[in-house]
Design an enzyme around this catalytic site. Structure first.
Site, mmCIF file in Angstrom:
data_model
loop_
_atom_site.group_PDB
_atom_site.id
_atom_site.type_symbol
_atom_site.label_atom_id
_atom_site.label_comp_id
_atom_site.label_asym_id
_atom_site.label_seq_id
_atom_site.Cartn_x
_atom_site.Cartn_y
_atom_site.Cartn_z
ATOM 1 N N LYS A 1 56.733 -83.510 7.697
ATOM 2 C CA LYS A 1 57.729 -83.005 8.650
ATOM 3 C C LYS A 1 57.164 -83.119 10.073
ATOM 4 O O LYS A 1 57.879 -83.471 11.013
ATOM 5 C CB LYS A 1 58.082 -81.542 8.335
ATOM 6 C CG LYS A 1 58.765 -81.329 6.982
ATOM 7 C CD LYS A 1 60.162 -81.882 6.957
ATOM 8 C CE LYS A 1 60.951 -81.451 5.729
ATOM 9 N NZ LYS A 1 62.245 -82.131 5.613
ATOM 10 N N TYR B 1 52.057 -76.754 0.273
ATOM 11 C CA TYR B 1 53.225 -77.374 0.910
ATOM 12 C C TYR B 1 52.812 -78.609 1.717
ATOM 13 O O TYR B 1 52.862 -78.599 2.952
ATOM 14 C CB TYR B 1 53.922 -76.341 1.801
ATOM 15 C CG TYR B 1 55.273 -76.765 2.332
ATOM 16 C CD1 TYR B 1 56.379 -76.820 1.496
ATOM 17 C CD2 TYR B 1 55.439 -77.099 3.665
ATOM 18 C CE1 TYR B 1 57.621 -77.191 1.994
ATOM 19 C CE2 TYR B 1 56.675 -77.472 4.179
ATOM 20 C CZ TYR B 1 57.756 -77.516 3.333
ATOM 21 O OH TYR B 1 58.978 -77.885 3.821
#
Lengths: 279, 192
Positions: free
Chosen positions: A189, A183
Site C-alpha cells: 500500500k 500485515y
C-alpha cells in the site's frame, strides 16, 4: 530548478480551471467506472455509490465459479435495478493477459472509461520475515505489478482534454503508515501511494489520488480480527463504514476536488490521530 | 476427559451451525462429509469466518495456517509445493497420514504428488475440520492451571471452565498442534 518550477506552474494552471457544469446545475459525474475487486466489501460499496450517482459500472473479481461471482452477480442486479448498466469483468489483475481482457471488455461494454478504482488486493497474513519466496512474489504480483498493469491498460481509454473528468483512485489502508501484526500488504500500500504521487505528475490529464481507509468492517475484517490482537476492543465509533470510503472516492471524482492531485486522503474517523486511547 | 464434557457430535453440530451462518445456507443441507468448497461454496475468507465463530463458541484458537504452509516453514520452501504450484511427494505422504481418518477414502485418492495446490481446500470437509477442533479441545489439561483442581464443567454447553475457580480452560492453539504433529510424524516416518 527552473524546469521544476515550470512544472509546478503547469499543474497550478491546470488545477485552477473552472470545472464544467451540467445543464441542470450540478457537477458532471463520471459515467463509466471500473472498480477492481468489487464483488463485495469496499469495492462493492464504491461500485454502488457510483451507480447511485448515475454511472455505469464494470465489476471485477478474481475467481469465477465461487461466491465472489455470486456476490458480483447480485451487485450487478442491484445496480441494474437502479437503471444503470452493470457488467462483470472477471479476471486476475496479476496476469497481464487477463488485465488486457478486463479493460477491453469493460471499455467495449461501457463505451469507454472515465474512472478506474484500484481496489483489488490479496495477501498472506504473516510477518514479512516469514514470507516464502512464492508468497512474496505473489504479494508484489497482485498488489503492485497488478495495479500498474491496470493503469497501463486503462490509459488508452482514459484520454481527456479537460483534465477534470478522468480519474484513477487507489484504495489504500493505514497499513501503509503504521505497523500491523502479520500485515505485509501494508508495504505494498505504501509503494502504491508513491505510485499515485508519480502518476499524478506524469498523467497530467488524469487526476490520480488515493483513499486510505482505517478499520472497516468488511469481509477483510474477518481476517484482521484473527491476526491483530485486541482489535475487538477498539470502540465501535472508530470503525469506518465502506460507504464512507465510497463517498470520498466520489468526491475525488467530482469537479469539487479539482485542486487535489497525487494525495492520499485518510478516512479513519480519527483512529490514527492518537497514539493512546482510553479503553 | 473432553468427550465427557463436549461430545464429538456436539463439535460437528456447532461446526455445521458456524458454516451455515457464514455461508448463509440452511444447516440441514450440510452433511458431515460435505466439502466446504465443493459442496457448500466456501472461499478462503469464509474459512476464517467459520474459524472465528468456532473460536468464539469453544474459546479456542484455530490454526491460522494450513498444514502445507507449516511443512514449508518447518522443512524449507519447495518441500511441500514445487515451483509449478504442485504438491510434492513429501507433502502427499504427510497429508495422507494426517487425513487418513478424517477424509473419506475416495477423496483421499485424489491426493497425489503433482496435484495442484489450489485443489487442496476442496478436500476440507466438515468431518476433517471438526477433527482439528477436537484435537485442540483434547489438549484440555487434567487439572486447572489456576487452582490445580480437576473440576472442569461446561458453561453454556460449549465452553469449559473450572468449577472451583471459574478459570476458562486453556488449550494449545491449532498452529502449535500442527507443528508438534509434523515434527513427531517426521521423526517417526523419516519422510523424504
Amino acid at each position: 530548478m527552473l524546469k521544476f518550477l515550470s512544472g509546478l506552474n503547469d499543474m497550478d494552471t491546470q488545477n485552477t480551471d473552472t470545472p464544467d457544469i451540467t445543464s441542470n446545475g450540478g457537477p458532471i459525474c463520471p459515467r463509466k467506472v471500473l472498480v477492481t475487486g468489487s464483488s463485495r466489501g469496499i469495492g462493492a460499496a464504491i461500485a454502488l455509490a457510483f451507480a447511485k450517482s448515475g454511472a455505469d459500472v464494470a465489476i471485477n473479481f478474481s475467481k469465477q465459479g465461487g461466491r465472489s461471482e455470486e456476490h458480483a452477480k447480485n451487485l450487478a442486479a442491484e445496480i441494474e435495478s437502479m437503471g444503470q448498466k452493470a457488467i462483470l469483468v472477471p479476471g486476475d489483475i496479476s496476469q497481464k493477459d487477463s488485465v488486457k481482457k478486463i479493460f477491453a471488455d469493460a471499455a467495449s461494454a461501457l463505451g469507454g472509461l472515465d474512472v478506474l478504482v484500484l481496489n483489488a488486493a490479496r495477501a498472506p497474513f504473516k510477518p514479512i520475515e516469514r514470507l516464502l519466496e512464492r508468497e512474496l512474489r505473489a504479494l508484489v504480483d497482485t498488489n503492485y505489478i497488478g495495479n500498474i498493469f491496470c493503469v497501463q491498460e486503462a490509459l488508452p481509454y482514459l484520454t481527456s482534454t479537460t483534465g477534470h473528468d478522468k480519474h484513477i483512485i487507489f484504495i489504500s489502508s493505514l497499513g501503509s503508515r503504521f505497523y500491523n501484526q502479520s500485515y505485509p500488504l501494508g508495504s505494498m500500500k505504501a509503494a502504491m501511494e508513491a505510485v499515485v504521487r508519480d502518476l499524478s505528475e506524469t498523467l497530467k490529464n488524469i487526476a490520480v489520488n488515493a483513499v486510505s481507509g482505517g478499520l472497516v468492517k468488511t469481509d477483510s475484517f474477518k481476517v484482521l480480527r484473527q491476526f491483530i490482537d485486541g482489535i475487538e476492543r477498539i470502540p465501535e465509533k472508530l470503525f469506518v463504514m465502506p460507504e464512507e470510503i465510497a463517498d470520498v472516492v466520489l468526491f475525488l471524482c467530482s469537479p469539487a476536488s479539482r485542486g487535489i492531485r497525487g494525495q492520499t486522503i485518510v478516512v479513519d474517523r480519527g483512529l490514527s490521530n492518537c497514539l493512546h486511547r482510553n479503553a | 476427559m473432553r468427550q465427557a464434557l463436549i461430545s464429538d457430535d456436539m463439535v460437528i453440530d456447532e461446526l455445521k451451525k458456524a458454516a451455515a451462518e457464514t455461508l448463509a445456507i440452511d444447516v440441514a443441507t450440510i452433511k458431515t462429509d460435505s466439502s466446504l468448497v465443493k459442496d457448500l461454496g466456501a472461499e478462503s475468507l469464509d474459512f476464517l469466518d467459520i474459524n472465528y465463530r468456532i473460536e468464539q463458541t469453544f474459546s479456542i484458537k484455530m490454526a491460522r495456517h494450513f498444514i502445507i504452509e507449516h511443512i514449508e516453514e518447518m522443512f524449507g520452501e519447495g518441500t511441500a509445493i514445487d515451483s509449478d504450484g504442485r504438491l510434492t511427494e513429501k507433502a502427499v505422504k504427510l497429508m495422507r497420514i494426517r487425513l487418513d481418518a478424517a477424509v473419506e477414502g475416495s477423496a483421499l485418492e485424489a491426493l497425489k504428488p503433482g496435484m495442484d495446490m489450489d485443489a487442496l481446500p476442496a478436500m476440507i470437509t466438515i468431518r476433517s475440520m471438526a477433527g482439528s477442533i477436537m484435537d485442540i479441545l483434547d489438549t484440555l489439561p487434567e487439572n486447572c492451571p489456576e487452582c490445580d483442581k480437576s473440576a472442569w464443567k461446561t458453561d453454556n454447553d460449549t465452553r469449559i471452565v473450572c468449577r472451583e475457580c471459574g478459570a476458562e480452560a486453556d488449550y494449545k492453539n491449532g498452529d502449535d498442534l500442527i507443528k508438534e504433529w509434523l515434527q513427531k510424524t517426521q521423526d517417526e516416518h523419516k519422510i523424504v
